[in-house]
Design a protein around this motif. Sequence first.
Motif: not given
Length: 139
Positions: A100-104, A126-130, A133-134
């Motif tokens: 999720r973080q890598i996709l974001f 974005e909705d999976l990681l509300p 940490t960019p």
Amino acid sequence: MHIPAAELTPADHELIAHARQIVDEHGDGAGRGVHTMGAAVRAADGRVYGGINLFHFTGGPCAELVALGHARASGARELTTIVAVGDGGRGPVGPCGRDRQILFDYHPGIRVLLPTPAGVRSVRVEDLLPLPTPWSSVD
């Protein structure tokens, strides 16, 4: 928490079928304690790239990351949708936290196909990681 989810399109169903074919044809064999995942990602131009995880006791790359690498190695930079499908008929499975973080970070507009209480739906990463940490590889 309510996460906005969209119904699947015919192209989404094709992406799921592509990931399912990968895991069915190239999996390590459900029932042996080895959990294989196949993934498929769609580029903005409609091309589809696949991947399969490399199961190993030390950890290994998730199918989603292999599919992202396949797309990147093929020149695809703008990706729109991704899905992972488990072996043994498990169907679509949501991405782990690392994925999720890598996709974001790499594809902030990507949609993820995953199971919800209302069935498999399309959800913005974005909705999976509300509260993410960019991170950027560019300083």
